[in-house]
Scaffold this motif. Structure first.
Motif, PDB file in Angstrom:
ATOM      1  N   THR A 100      98.746  35.024   8.156  1.00  0.00           N
ATOM      2  CA  THR A 100      97.347  34.946   7.744  1.00  0.00           C
ATOM      3  C   THR A 100      96.663  33.739   8.390  1.00  0.00           C
ATOM      4  O   THR A 100      97.293  32.728   8.694  1.00  0.00           O
ATOM      5  N   TYR A 101      95.346  33.865   8.565  1.00  0.00           N
ATOM      6  CA  TYR A 101      94.585  32.831   9.261  1.00  0.00           C
ATOM      7  C   TYR A 101      94.569  31.500   8.521  1.00  0.00           C
ATOM      8  O   TYR A 101      94.354  30.455   9.142  1.00  0.00           O
ATOM      9  N   ASP A 102      94.775  31.501   7.224  1.00  0.00           N
ATOM     10  CA  ASP A 102      94.764  30.224   6.514  1.00  0.00           C
ATOM     11  C   ASP A 102      95.958  29.351   6.884  1.00  0.00           C
ATOM     12  O   ASP A 102      95.955  28.149   6.615  1.00  0.00           O
ATOM     13  N   ASP A 148      95.820  29.953  12.986  1.00  0.00           N
ATOM     14  CA  ASP A 148      94.542  30.494  13.459  1.00  0.00           C
ATOM     15  C   ASP A 148      94.478  30.406  14.973  1.00  0.00           C
ATOM     16  O   ASP A 148      95.271  29.699  15.614  1.00  0.00           O
ATOM     17  N   ARG A 162      88.801  34.240  18.022  1.00  0.00           N
ATOM     18  CA  ARG A 162      89.219  35.455  17.312  1.00  0.00           C
ATOM     19  C   ARG A 162      88.633  36.723  17.915  1.00  0.00           C
ATOM     20  O   ARG A 162      88.994  37.827  17.509  1.00  0.00           O
ATOM     21  N   PRO A 218      94.449  38.817  17.629  1.00  0.00           N
ATOM     22  CA  PRO A 218      93.796  38.514  16.350  1.00  0.00           C
ATOM     23  C   PRO A 218      93.459  39.805  15.584  1.00  0.00           C
ATOM     24  O   PRO A 218      92.748  40.668  16.101  1.00  0.00           O
ATOM     25  N   GLU A 265      92.513  39.965   9.357  1.00  0.00           N
ATOM     26  CA  GLU A 265      92.843  38.860   8.462  1.00  0.00           C
ATOM     27  C   GLU A 265      94.141  38.149   8.846  1.00  0.00           C
ATOM     28  O   GLU A 265      94.553  37.218   8.170  1.00  0.00           O
ATOM     29  N   HIS A 266      94.769  38.591   9.926  1.00  0.00           N
ATOM     30  CA  HIS A 266      96.061  38.040  10.331  1.00  0.00           C
ATOM     31  C   HIS A 266      96.048  37.732  11.826  1.00  0.00           C
ATOM     32  O   HIS A 266      95.330  38.370  12.597  1.00  0.00           O
ATOM     33  N   LEU A 267      96.866  36.775  12.196  1.00  0.00           N
ATOM     34  CA  LEU A 267      97.095  36.480  13.600  1.00  0.00           C
ATOM     35  C   LEU A 267      98.476  36.985  13.981  1.00  0.00           C
ATOM     36  O   LEU A 267      99.471  36.670  13.327  1.00  0.00           O
ATOM     37  N   VAL A 273      95.778  27.858  19.625  1.00  0.00           N
ATOM     38  CA  VAL A 273      95.987  28.107  18.206  1.00  0.00           C
ATOM     39  C   VAL A 273      96.059  26.782  17.452  1.00  0.00           C
ATOM     40  O   VAL A 273      96.345  25.727  18.037  1.00  0.00           O
TER      41      VAL A 273
END
Length: 414
Positions: A183-185, A188, A192, A212, A215-217, A253
């Motif tokens: 997840t991006y949190d 990142d 994107r 990207p 909601e996920h990388l 990233v």
């Protein structure tokens, strides 16, 4: 459960689910088996759908548009060579529709399940072709029989090995993709709105990527299996972490890798098997080697081979002809539709990945030649042809008058 079926399909991924859905809609009694305990199930993969896949399978376009599967359509690509040269291409079309594989595979599986019988949590350990049927034995000793089967049971296909269609010793025919989806949190990416492709492995076939999602990388690194077994055995997660650190140092990233999200899986990278059929058996998807050896794209080829296998199986069932000679029509069909594409991908892999200098020169040239960059990436995404790329590369490296004479002599088109 009614145990009388016209066909058994082993493997519920894109190839098997596509074949099962197509045959079920045609009224065939299908049993679809998968080793996963149920769907949705986790599936490591970059997760990119090309426009040609959506054109070939309109129902996929429909369920993406309906929001059944989350999708991030992107039209910009950053391409980097081993020496660090980076070229960026902004297309006027969607290059890739980025999806999460567990969502996508589940959507395909639901469609198959609506028209056929499915059994999950069934791992096949033995496949035996007999004179009048095929017998499959599960890891728990359960037996399944049918007049014919389609093996779509991944790169490690039991069906392919037990029917003699794939050699047991095939290390040089595979790559390993080491990836994570986080997840991006936690992890990142700087841009994107772009796809990143790194052609950076100098010792053996390989590339890195950043995809990207909504909601996920998703990012990963692929290399030849024999190199992995020699250099990275037991160190894959460590190598992946170092790869993420390299991306952080580049500024691509930010954040930290998630060790729990790390996965590694095999990909066949040497083109389709010499034979993808035998008496009462067809192979589709990774089981048959249907993966682009240059880009490692597999979903389009999996679904296409699954669809063509369904066509051949339907003809066999209707004719009650299950011999290899009759089923050879399947190989002829996929060779017509995707055979040259897959063969060219092997040729490109052998030419480019045998030395980083070639890739460096190609990417440097593409920075000066937007049309070359468009054709390289267009070929990778299925929007331009190998012939167009080849012709442009030949023409761009020789004087115009020489190109004109060659074109006239051998009939090359642009």
């Amino acid at each position: 459960m009614d145990n009388t079926f016209d066909i058994i399909i082993v493997g519920g991924g894109p190839a098997g689910a596509t074949a099962a859905y197509q045959l079920g809609l045609a009224g065939v009694k299908v049993l679809l088996l998968d080793k996963a305990a149920g769907f949705p199930r986790e599936k490591p993969c970059g997760g990119g759908l090309t426009a040609r896949l959506l054109d070939r399978f309109p129902y996929v376009r429909e369920f993406l548009a309906a929001g059944e599967v989350s999708v991030n359509p992107l039209s910009r690509i950053h391409l980097e060579s081993p020496d660090g040269t980076r070229a960026t291409y902004q297309a006027d079309y969607t290059c890739l529709h980025l999806i999460r594989r567990w969502e996508f595979d589940a959507a395909l599986f639901r469609r198959a399940e609506s028209v056929c019988t499915v059994r999950t949590g069934v791992m096949i350990r033995r496949c035996l072709v007999k004179p009048d049927h095929v017998e499959l034995e599960s890891s728990t000793g359960e037996l399944f029989t049918a007049p014919m089967i389609i093996g779509a049971d991944s790169a490690n296909s039991v069906v392919a090995r037990h029917t003699g269609l794939r050699d047991e010793a095939a290390h040089k025919l595979y790559a390993i993709d080491m990836m994570e989806e986080t997840t991006y949190d936690r992890l990142d990416v700087k841009d994107r709105e772009s796809i990143y492709i790194f052609l950076t492995l100098k010792e053996a076939f390989g590339y890195g990527y950043i995809f990207p999602k909504t909601e996920h990388l998703n990012l990963g690194y692929a290399c030849k299996l024999d190199w992995y077994l020699t250099k990275l055995r037991g160190k894959g997660a460590e190598f992946h972490g170092e790869w993420v650190d390299t991306l952080k140092a580049k500024g691509d990233v930010t954040g930290e890798t998630n060790p729990d999200g790390y996965k590694a899986f095999p990909i066949p990278i040497s083109g389709p098997l010499e034979k993808t059929y035998t008496d009462r058996v067809l192979l589709a998807g990774d089981a048959g080697g249907f993966v682009n050896a240059f880009t490692a794209e597999g979903i389009y080829y999996a679904m296409t081979s699954g669809s063509l296998a369904a066509d051949a199986a339907l003809a066999a069932i209707q004719s009650k002809r299950y011999d290899a000679q009759f089923l050879s029509s399947y190989q002829a069909a996929w060779q017509r539709e995707i055979g040259s594409d897959l063969q060219h991908s092997v040729d490109i892999q052998h030419r480019l990945f045998n030395g980083s200098d070639r890739i460096d020169a190609l990417v440097r040239k593409s920075k000066e030649d937007p049309e070359l960059l468009r054709l390289i990436l267009g070929y990778s995404m299925g929007t331009s042809t190998y012939e167009a790329l080849r012709n442009h590369m030949v023409r761009s490296t020789m004087p115009k008058w020489v190109w004109g004479k060659m074109k006239a002599a051998v009939g090359l088109s642009r």
